[in-house]
Scaffold this active site. Structure first.
Site, mmCIF file in Angstrom:
data_model
loop_
_atom_site.group_PDB
_atom_site.id
_atom_site.type_symbol
_atom_site.label_atom_id
_atom_site.label_comp_id
_atom_site.label_asym_id
_atom_site.label_seq_id
_atom_site.Cartn_x
_atom_site.Cartn_y
_atom_site.Cartn_z
ATOM 1 N N ASN A 9 -6.389 -15.928 36.447
ATOM 2 C CA ASN A 9 -7.726 -16.381 36.538
ATOM 3 C C ASN A 9 -7.068 -18.089 37.312
ATOM 4 O OD1 ASN A 9 -10.613 -17.774 36.854
ATOM 5 N ND2 ASN A 9 -10.429 -17.401 34.220
ATOM 6 N N LYS A 11 -8.933 -20.136 38.044
ATOM 7 C CA LYS A 11 -10.109 -21.086 37.808
ATOM 8 C C LYS A 11 -10.103 -22.357 39.307
ATOM 9 C CE LYS A 11 -9.380 -20.557 33.170
ATOM 10 N NZ LYS A 11 -9.655 -21.464 31.876
ATOM 11 N N HIS A 95 -17.552 -15.450 31.642
ATOM 12 C CA HIS A 95 -16.636 -16.316 31.010
ATOM 13 C C HIS A 95 -16.949 -17.277 30.454
ATOM 14 C CE1 HIS A 95 -12.863 -19.118 30.988
ATOM 15 N NE2 HIS A 95 -12.244 -17.808 30.971
ATOM 16 N N GLU A 97 -16.352 -20.393 30.460
ATOM 17 C CA GLU A 97 -16.064 -21.709 31.465
ATOM 18 C C GLU A 97 -17.922 -21.283 31.605
ATOM 19 O OE1 GLU A 97 -12.671 -22.370 33.108
ATOM 20 O OE2 GLU A 97 -11.758 -22.410 31.558
ATOM 21 N N GLU A 165 -11.576 -13.300 24.530
ATOM 22 C CA GLU A 165 -10.841 -14.882 25.125
ATOM 23 C C GLU A 165 -11.541 -15.603 23.597
ATOM 24 O OE1 GLU A 165 -9.437 -15.593 29.137
ATOM 25 O OE2 GLU A 165 -11.450 -15.504 29.100
ATOM 26 N N GLY A 171 -6.933 -22.539 27.119
ATOM 27 C CA GLY A 171 -6.443 -24.067 27.860
ATOM 28 C C GLY A 171 -6.266 -24.940 26.944
ATOM 29 N N SER A 211 -4.993 -19.124 26.160
ATOM 30 C CA SER A 211 -2.813 -19.443 26.808
ATOM 31 C C SER A 211 -1.859 -18.259 26.369
ATOM 32 C CB SER A 211 -3.166 -20.518 25.309
ATOM 33 O OG SER A 211 -4.047 -21.861 25.410
ATOM 34 N N GLY A 233 -4.288 -21.118 32.615
ATOM 35 C CA GLY A 233 -2.979 -21.680 33.108
ATOM 36 C C GLY A 233 -1.575 -21.401 33.584
#
Ligand code: PGA
Length: 252
Positions: A9, A11, A95, A97, A165, A171, A211, A233
């Site tokens: 992802n 982002k 998600h 976010e 998740e 993150g 992570s 990330g």
């Protein structure tokens, strides 16, 4: 029996030049014959050029979000059909976010999942508890609620992937331990038996996200109910993403 999937992802990262370099770096390191599916979810404006960049490789493309309606006066939004045009096969829905920054709630997410599968694409439905939920012992209750408000047996099981998740691991550099993650994955699978049946639930892929890095991927991916990873990330660095793809193979 369940083919692992490693999904990245991106982002809101990468311009066109950066994106081309990243895809080239992953393609270069990818073993095309390995028994693993690979998905990249770039920002929407990169889907068309990335569709070209992945030609000849096994990399599939996904979108990070979608609008639930087919068309209309929804400034700034894109529909499933528009995303399908770009060559994408998967769409992330729910998600954390989207939930926590953009206020997407269960009923909206349920409509999006339906729009995705009705449009013929695969929905990656993301769920997970906050740190507050976990500390209050509410993890499974939150997971149950997120499953109940969105998943019903009319959603074709072969067009659904679930991603667990934990919000506190996204993150943050904190990962659920392999045992913590496995416990929730096994619980999710047992709930999928209720939604579908044992045969379908057994085939459904449940990804872990939060992570995931080259250093922790193998131990997480070795868990029996963890069928791949949704990587944030670490998917922005070709070596790291490729190392996670290799880790799923050693873990198998
Ligand atoms: P992270 O992101 O790997 O950077 O924690 C995961 C995700 O948001 O899907």
């Amino acid at each position: 029996m369940r083919k692992p999937l490693i999904a990245g992802n991106w982002k809101m990262h990468n311009t066109l030049v950066e994106a081309r370099a990243l895809v080239a770096g992953v393609v270069e390191r990818l073993d095309e014959s390995a028994d693993v599916d690979v998905l990249m979810c770039p920002p929407v404006q990169l889907l068309f050029p990335m569709a070209k960049a992945v030609v000849g490789s096994k990399i599939m493309l996904g979108a990070q979000n979608v609008h639930e309606e087919q068309s209309g006066a929804f400034t700034g939004e894109v529909s499933v059909a528009m995303l399908k045009d770009t060559g994408c096969s998967h769409i992330l829905v729910g998600h954390s976010e989207r939930r926590h920054i953009f206020g997407e709630m269960g009923d909206r997410i349920a409509k999006k999942v339906r729009a995705v599968v009705q449009g013929g694409l695969t929905a990656i439905y993301c769920i997970g508890e906050t740190l507050e939920d976990r500390e209050a012992g509410r993890t499974m209750a939150v997971i149950d609620q997120q499953i109940d408000e969105v998943l019903t047996g009319d959603i074709p099981a072969d067009q659904l992937i679930v991603a667990y998740e934990p919000v506190w691991a996204i993150g943050t550099g904190k990962t659920a331990s392999p045992e913590q993650a496995q416990e929730v994955h096994a619980h999710i699978r047992s709930r999928l038996v209720d939604v579908y049946d044992a045969g379908k639930a057994e085939k459904l892929r449940i990804l872990y996200g939060g992570s995931v890095k080259p250093g922790n991927a193998a131990s997480i991916l070795a868990q029996p109910d963890i069928d791949g990873a949704l990587v944030g990330g670490a998917c922005l660095v070709a070596e790291d993403f490729a190392a996670i793809i290799s880790a799923v193979l050693t873990a198998a």
